[in-house]
Design an enzyme around this catalytic site. Structure first.
Site, PDB file in Angstrom:
ATOM      1  N   GLU A  18       0.836  -1.206   0.000  1.00 31.74           N
ATOM      2  CA  GLU A  18       0.000   0.000   0.000  1.00 31.74           C
ATOM      3  C   GLU A  18       0.868   1.253   0.000  1.00 31.74           C
ATOM      4  O   GLU A  18       1.854   1.331   0.747  1.00 31.74           O
ATOM      5  CB  GLU A  18      -0.896  -0.035   1.247  1.00 31.74           C
ATOM      6  CG  GLU A  18      -2.269   0.487   1.004  1.00 31.74           C
ATOM      7  CD  GLU A  18      -3.069  -0.386   0.037  1.00 31.74           C
ATOM      8  OE1 GLU A  18      -3.089  -0.053  -1.160  1.00 31.74           O
ATOM      9  OE2 GLU A  18      -3.650  -1.392   0.486  1.00 31.74           O
ATOM     10  N   HIS A  19       0.470   2.204  -0.832  1.00 36.68           N
ATOM     11  CA  HIS A  19       1.210   3.455  -0.993  1.00 36.68           C
ATOM     12  C   HIS A  19       2.647   3.198  -1.452  1.00 36.68           C
ATOM     13  O   HIS A  19       3.570   3.938  -1.096  1.00 36.68           O
ATOM     14  CB  HIS A  19       1.171   4.295   0.297  1.00 36.68           C
ATOM     15  CG  HIS A  19      -0.197   4.880   0.536  1.00 36.68           C
ATOM     16  ND1 HIS A  19      -0.622   6.039  -0.061  1.00 36.68           N
ATOM     17  CD2 HIS A  19      -1.242   4.425   1.269  1.00 36.68           C
ATOM     18  CE1 HIS A  19      -1.878   6.288   0.305  1.00 36.68           C
ATOM     19  NE2 HIS A  19      -2.274   5.325   1.105  1.00 36.68           N
ATOM     20  N   ASP A  21       2.881   2.142  -4.923  1.00 26.28           N
ATOM     21  CA  ASP A  21       2.864   2.205  -6.401  1.00 26.28           C
ATOM     22  C   ASP A  21       3.500   3.487  -6.927  1.00 26.28           C
ATOM     23  O   ASP A  21       4.283   3.455  -7.873  1.00 26.28           O
ATOM     24  CB  ASP A  21       1.460   1.956  -6.990  1.00 26.28           C
ATOM     25  CG  ASP A  21       0.372   2.931  -6.564  1.00 26.28           C
ATOM     26  OD1 ASP A  21       0.618   3.759  -5.654  1.00 26.28           O
ATOM     27  OD2 ASP A  21      -0.734   2.860  -7.147  1.00 26.28           O
ATOM     28  N   LEU A 109     -12.521   0.344  -2.915  1.00 27.71           N
ATOM     29  CA  LEU A 109     -12.475  -0.905  -3.679  1.00 27.71           C
ATOM     30  C   LEU A 109     -12.337  -0.615  -5.180  1.00 27.71           C
ATOM     31  O   LEU A 109     -12.590  -1.468  -6.014  1.00 27.71           O
ATOM     32  CB  LEU A 109     -13.727  -1.755  -3.397  1.00 27.71           C
ATOM     33  CG  LEU A 109     -13.883  -2.154  -1.928  1.00 27.71           C
ATOM     34  CD1 LEU A 109     -15.228  -2.840  -1.688  1.00 27.71           C
ATOM     35  CD2 LEU A 109     -12.742  -3.087  -1.493  1.00 27.71           C
ATOM     36  N   SER A 110     -11.931   0.601  -5.492  1.00 29.02           N
ATOM     37  CA  SER A 110     -11.621   0.998  -6.872  1.00 29.02           C
ATOM     38  C   SER A 110     -12.824   1.011  -7.800  1.00 29.02           C
ATOM     39  O   SER A 110     -12.766   0.515  -8.931  1.00 29.02           O
ATOM     40  CB  SER A 110     -10.524   0.111  -7.469  1.00 29.02           C
ATOM     41  OG  SER A 110      -9.315   0.384  -6.845  1.00 29.02           O
ATOM     42  N   ASP A 156      -4.609   0.478  -9.259  1.00 32.52           N
ATOM     43  CA  ASP A 156      -6.015   0.069  -9.350  1.00 32.52           C
ATOM     44  C   ASP A 156      -6.392  -0.281 -10.790  1.00 32.52           C
ATOM     45  O   ASP A 156      -7.038  -1.301 -11.058  1.00 32.52           O
ATOM     46  CB  ASP A 156      -6.924   1.205  -8.859  1.00 32.52           C
ATOM     47  CG  ASP A 156      -6.505   1.706  -7.496  1.00 32.52           C
ATOM     48  OD1 ASP A 156      -5.852   0.952  -6.757  1.00 32.52           O
ATOM     49  OD2 ASP A 156      -6.825   2.864  -7.166  1.00 32.52           O
TER      50      ASP A 156
HETATM   51  C1  GLA Z   1      -5.309   4.412  -4.037  1.00 31.21           C
HETATM   52  C2  GLA Z   1      -4.626   4.779  -5.340  1.00 31.21           C
HETATM   53  C3  GLA Z   1      -3.575   3.738  -5.708  1.00 31.21           C
HETATM   54  C4  GLA Z   1      -2.629   3.493  -4.539  1.00 31.21           C
HETATM   55  C5  GLA Z   1      -3.412   3.246  -3.254  1.00 31.21           C
HETATM   56  C6  GLA Z   1      -2.522   3.114  -2.062  1.00 31.21           C
HETATM   57  O1  GLA Z   1      -6.051   3.248  -4.185  1.00 31.21           O
HETATM   58  O2  GLA Z   1      -5.573   4.849  -6.377  1.00 31.21           O
HETATM   59  O3  GLA Z   1      -2.875   4.155  -6.852  1.00 31.21           O
HETATM   60  O4  GLA Z   1      -1.731   4.545  -4.387  1.00 31.21           O
HETATM   61  O5  GLA Z   1      -4.347   4.269  -3.019  1.00 31.21           O
HETATM   62  O6  GLA Z   1      -1.753   1.969  -2.163  1.00 31.21           O
END
Ligand code: GLA
Length: 365
Positions: A18-19, A21, A109-110, A156
């Site tokens: 997480e965080h 990318d 959840l994108s 995502d």
């Molecule tokens: C959001 C962003 C991703 C990523 C996450 C954290 O989902 O869209 O690109 O940075 O936060 O991992």
């Protein structure tokens, strides 16, 4: 040329990473069964008309003057895809695009990646553009980063486009090289429980951008292109004066290592053993990166306290969803414990459901 096309693209949970990318690091997301279906139809007009099964009114955009518009709301993600295609030199004809999504919005959840990826693949197919997945990734990222103005990092959209059923997607976000890692939860007697805290997260607000800028500043101070390139954590921590930047660097480096460890365990068929890494990731996001929220911490603590093998927030944080790795027999106890803990705190009741690694973007008949 087809007169209409229909594609479905999923939302995702990130198993770990997480965080990382936007620091050119490692991620390990999987697609969830929830997704967005986009139907694209060519028209003789000079407009883009976007409708959603979840909204009352369609939105209309003139194709001749599509401009970035952070205020365009949900339809801006669709317009952003079309604008990115125009920027690549595509003559986009009049289009009617209808979307229907069952990804809960604002839950981390994108839902936005499901939207942009379903639209991009449907339009690519309709106009027979023949874009490969890398080009589709660039188009969908541009919709979010350039049109909507959310400075997100690409994981995502990558997950929504490239995940396959039964696998998590290990991706190096610098080279964009990815590997499908088998994740047979049912075969191991396990369930991946999603706990949607219903505390709405916000991305485009300052906190996400602040983390991102902090990481860039730290990389510049350390003289590397991205935090991914820091090899000696202790030396980096000694060199940085700013306490906040030190915490960011510690999170990113330890998180990258946890992704590599998780991939190794999954390849060794030791799925249960990733539980500790999930919990370690959450602690790092809560204490060092500081992107958790009270609801997420309560979800994670109560899941861990009632038998989950590990749990963590997933996605950008500041609300949204947590995931918990749970033995099949313990799902009831964990769900009850989380629900009770939320009630005791006076939080809105969470929504819980289990997910299996599902299929990435695909054409529908
Ligand atoms: C959001 C962003 C991703 C990523 C996450 C954290 O989902 O869209 O690109 O940075 O936060 O991992």
């Amino acid at each position: 040329m087809p007169s209409s096309t229909r594609w479905r693209a999923p939302g995702r949970v990130n198993l770990i990473g997480e965080h990382t990318d936007y620091n050119d690091g490692f991620v390990l997301p999987l697609a969830i069964p929830h997704g967005c279906t986009a139907e694209a139809v060519r028209t003789d007009e000079t407009e883009l008309v976007v409708s959603s099964a979840q909204k009352d009114q369609p939105a209309r955009f003139g194709l001749a003057d599509l401009r970035p518009d952070p205020g365009a709301g949900w339809a801006g993600y669709v317009a952003g895809v079309v604008r990115a295609l125009q920027h690549n030199g595509t003559q986009v004809p009049g289009l009617r695009i209808s979307v229907d999504s069952d990804v809960p919005p604002g839950s981390g959840l994108s839902s936005s990646a499901a939207l942009t990826c379903s639209v991009a693949t449907a339009v690519d197919d309709l106009l027979e553009l023949g874009l490969d997945r890398g080009q589709l990734l660039a188009v969908t990222r541009s919709a979010e980063n350039d049109f909507v103005g959310a400075p997100t990092g690409g994981m995502d959209q990558l997950a929504s486009l490239n995940c396959t059923a039964g696998h998590a997607l290990f991706c190096d976000m610098r080279s964009l090289r990815s590997d499908q890692v088998p994740l047979d939860l049912a075969g191991e007697g396990l369930v991946l429980l999603v706990i949607d805290t219903r505390a709405e997260h916000r991305h485009s607000d300052g906190e996400y951008g602040r983390r991102r800028q902090g990481c860039e500043r730290a990389a510049a101070e350390l003289g590397v292109p991205a935090l991914r390139d820091v090899t000696d954590l202790d030396a980096a921590l000694t060199r940085l004066e700013d306490e906040e930047l030190r915490r960011y660097v510690r999170h990113v480096l330890t998180e990258n290592q946890r992704v590599l460890d998780a991939v190794r365990l999954l390849r060794d068929k030791r799925v249960r053993d990733i539980g500790a890494l999930l919990s370690g990731s959450h602690a790092s996001l809560r204490d060092d990166y500081r992107v958790s929220a009270p609801e997420l911490d309560v979800a994670v603590e109560s899941a861990e306290g009632s038998g989950a093998l590990g749990a963590r927030m997933t996605g950008g944080g500041f609300g949204g969803a947590a995931i918990a790795l749970v033995g099949q027999d313990d799902v009831g106890a964990v769900t009850d414990a989380v629900t009770a803990a939320f009630a005791a705190r006076g939080f809105t009741a969470p929504r819980t459901f289990s997910v299996l690694p599902s299929e990435g973007a695909h054409r529908l008949p």
